[in-house]
Design a protein around this motif. Structure first.
Motif, PDB file in Angstrom:
ATOM      1  N   TRP A  25       2.258  -4.904  -8.035  1.00 12.85           N
ATOM      2  CA  TRP A  25       0.970  -5.204  -7.428  1.00 12.85           C
ATOM      3  C   TRP A  25       1.131  -6.314  -6.390  1.00 12.85           C
ATOM      4  CZ3 TRP A  25      -2.155  -1.547  -8.894  1.00 12.85           C
ATOM      5  CH2 TRP A  25      -2.107  -1.022 -10.190  1.00 12.85           C
ATOM      6  N   ARG A  26       0.211  -6.344  -5.431  1.00 10.29           N
ATOM      7  CA  ARG A  26       0.210  -7.408  -4.411  1.00 10.29           C
ATOM      8  C   ARG A  26      -1.010  -8.286  -4.621  1.00 10.29           C
ATOM      9  NH1 ARG A  26       0.076  -5.241   1.573  1.00 10.29           N
ATOM     10  NH2 ARG A  26      -1.656  -4.151   0.581  1.00 10.29           N
ATOM     11  N   GLY A  27      -2.187  -7.900  -4.145  1.00  7.98           N
ATOM     12  CA  GLY A  27      -3.415  -8.627  -4.424  1.00  7.98           C
ATOM     13  C   GLY A  27      -3.786  -9.681  -3.407  1.00  7.98           C
ATOM     14  N   TRP A  28      -5.011 -10.212  -3.567  1.00 12.27           N
ATOM     15  CA  TRP A  28      -5.604 -11.111  -2.585  1.00 12.27           C
ATOM     16  C   TRP A  28      -4.798 -12.393  -2.385  1.00 12.27           C
ATOM     17  CZ3 TRP A  28      -6.847 -16.052  -3.761  1.00 12.27           C
ATOM     18  CH2 TRP A  28      -6.996 -16.387  -5.113  1.00 12.27           C
ATOM     19  N   ALA A  29      -4.222 -12.942  -3.443  1.00  6.83           N
ATOM     20  CA  ALA A  29      -3.510 -14.212  -3.308  1.00  6.83           C
ATOM     21  C   ALA A  29      -2.263 -14.047  -2.448  1.00  6.83           C
ATOM     22  CB  ALA A  29      -3.152 -14.764  -4.686  1.00  6.83           C
ATOM     23  N   ALA A  30      -1.538 -12.953  -2.669  1.00  8.44           N
ATOM     24  CA  ALA A  30      -0.351 -12.691  -1.854  1.00  8.44           C
ATOM     25  C   ALA A  30      -0.733 -12.406  -0.404  1.00  8.44           C
ATOM     26  CB  ALA A  30       0.435 -11.517  -2.433  1.00  8.44           C
ATOM     27  N   LEU A  31      -1.878 -11.760  -0.190  1.00  8.13           N
ATOM     28  CA  LEU A  31      -2.346 -11.505   1.180  1.00  8.13           C
ATOM     29  C   LEU A  31      -2.785 -12.793   1.867  1.00  8.13           C
ATOM     30  CD1 LEU A  31      -4.428  -8.308   0.356  1.00  8.13           C
ATOM     31  CD2 LEU A  31      -2.422  -8.374   1.862  1.00  8.13           C
ATOM     32  N   LEU A  32      -3.321 -13.724   1.094  1.00 10.52           N
ATOM     33  CA  LEU A  32      -3.792 -14.994   1.650  1.00 10.52           C
ATOM     34  C   LEU A  32      -2.646 -15.930   2.018  1.00 10.52           C
ATOM     35  CD1 LEU A  32      -6.014 -17.177   2.172  1.00 10.52           C
ATOM     36  CD2 LEU A  32      -5.888 -17.699  -0.285  1.00 10.52           C
ATOM     37  N   PRO A 175     -10.706  -4.710  -7.519  1.00 10.51           N
ATOM     38  CA  PRO A 175     -10.773  -4.296  -6.120  1.00 10.51           C
ATOM     39  C   PRO A 175      -9.593  -3.391  -5.783  1.00 10.51           C
ATOM     40  CG  PRO A 175     -10.993  -6.689  -6.348  1.00 10.51           C
ATOM     41  CD  PRO A 175     -10.558  -6.158  -7.689  1.00 10.51           C
ATOM     42  N   GLY A 176      -9.823  -2.477  -4.844  1.00  8.93           N
ATOM     43  CA  GLY A 176      -8.717  -1.755  -4.255  1.00  8.93           C
ATOM     44  C   GLY A 176      -8.100  -2.608  -3.160  1.00  8.93           C
ATOM     45  N   GLU A 177      -7.228  -2.006  -2.368  1.00 10.84           N
ATOM     46  CA  GLU A 177      -6.596  -2.791  -1.294  1.00 10.84           C
ATOM     47  C   GLU A 177      -7.639  -3.417  -0.371  1.00 10.84           C
ATOM     48  OE1 GLU A 177      -3.737  -2.387   2.660  1.00 10.84           O
ATOM     49  OE2 GLU A 177      -4.073  -0.614   1.398  1.00 10.84           O
ATOM     50  N   LYS A 178      -8.656  -2.644   0.005  1.00 12.09           N
ATOM     51  CA  LYS A 178      -9.675  -3.169   0.915  1.00 12.09           C
ATOM     52  C   LYS A 178     -10.424  -4.333   0.286  1.00 12.09           C
ATOM     53  CE  LYS A 178     -13.349  -1.663   4.056  1.00 12.09           C
ATOM     54  NZ  LYS A 178     -14.126  -0.490   4.549  1.00 12.09           N
ATOM     55  N   GLY A 179     -10.718  -4.233  -1.022  1.00  9.62           N
ATOM     56  CA  GLY A 179     -11.407  -5.309  -1.707  1.00  9.62           C
ATOM     57  C   GLY A 179     -10.562  -6.563  -1.811  1.00  9.62           C
ATOM     58  N   HIS A 180      -9.280  -6.397  -2.132  1.00  9.76           N
ATOM     59  CA  HIS A 180      -8.381  -7.549  -2.180  1.00  9.76           C
ATOM     60  C   HIS A 180      -8.274  -8.211  -0.804  1.00  9.76           C
ATOM     61  CE1 HIS A 180      -6.701  -7.767  -6.243  1.00  9.76           C
ATOM     62  NE2 HIS A 180      -6.759  -6.441  -6.293  1.00  9.76           N
TER      63      HIS A 180
END
Length: 282
Positions: A25-32, A175-180
């Motif tokens: 998994w990746r998720g919002w924190a990794a995207l941030l 959330p899906g990718e868009k939500g993350h």
């Protein structure tokens, strides 16, 4: 000068469930993380699916403190509401200890309030309302403690994005990718507004399509059945009692008493915190 260190604590939301990449998994924190600074950011994700506030306090806190983060996210509490052992006093005390420990070390704290699982799962009203009441209690505590410790706080529990099916994974709880990506974008905007994020904002556009209705049904028929069974074993007997109590108060026109009782429990839990927690506020 060492590169900035971002450490993420919490449950499946922060672990990244719903945003699959090769190997996990990746998720919002990794995207941030890449948008926090122009130079590379050292990012460590300690979040674990199923974690409760007890797990964050007893396991993740020690590991997080050892990393001496500049920024630490603590997003947890939904799993507490799904357990028969839910206790807002214990949740409050645990979060206060975690927040205090990181801010005493000089870290910037990142928090969020979250939607209630009953609404996201579209449970019938008498079943959904007790869960919603619990999540509102947790959110009230997070609001109060975020203010006390000067956290950068995201209100993620009431926005229009919650009703956008494209934002959610097949299980409708994560959330899906868009939500993350939406979470990462909104966290970045808050941090940038406070002068704490100086790198580029994450892209809001997903690389993969949102899950179809068929995918949601397939999840429910496979992995979802196990998830529901595990939660039912732990929560369902109590939830049925809570629902019966809800219907009883509905019939008597006294439902407001349940809300008042929950509000009073939050106030009592916050008032019971040690004075050092208050004086440690930013």
């Amino acid at each position: 000068m060492r590169p900035p260190r971002f450490v993420a604590l919490g449950d499946s939301l922060t672990e990244g469930v719903g945003d699959p990449v090769a190997g996990g998994w990746r998720g919002w924190a990794a995207l941030l993380a890449p948008g926090l600074a122009p130079e590379p950011v050292r990012f460590t994700n300690l979040a674990v699916s199923g974690a409760q506030t007890r797990d964050v306090l007893e396991t993740q806190l020690r590991a997080g403190l050892a990393l001496r983060p500049d920024l630490v996210s603590v997003v947890v509490g939904v799993n507490d509401t799904l357990r028969r052992t839910f206790d807002i006093h214990a949740v409050t005390a645990r979060l206060d200890t975690v927040y205090a420990a990181f801010t005493a070390q000089g870290a910037v704290l990142l928090t969020a309030c979250l939607p209630d699982p009953g609404t996201m799962l579209r449970l019938p009203g008498a079943l959904a309302r007790p869960l919603a009441r619990r999540q509102r209690a947790v959110n009230s505590v997070v609001h109060a403690l975020s203010e006390r410790y000067g956290a950068v706080h995201l209100h993620a529990c009431e926005d229009a994005w919650l009703g956008d099916r494209a934002m959610w994974s097949a299980d409708r709880l994560h959330p899906g990718e868009k939500g993350h990506r939406q979470l990462a974008v909104r966290f970045h905007a808050l941090l940038a507004g406070a002068g704490l994020a100086t790198g580029p904002a994450p892209s809001p556009e997903p690389a993969s399509p949102a899950p179809t209705r068929g995918a949601a049904l397939w999840w429910l028929a496979t992995a979802g059945t196990g998830w529901v069974a595990r939660r039912c074993t732990d929560l369902l007997p109590q939830l049925l009692r809570l629902a019966a109590d809800e219907l009883h108060h509905d019939a008597r026109g006294t439902s407001a008493r349940l809300d008042l009782r929950a509000t009073q429990a939050v106030s009592t839990a916050l008032a019971a915190l040690p004075v050092v927690g208050r004086t440690g506020a930013a």
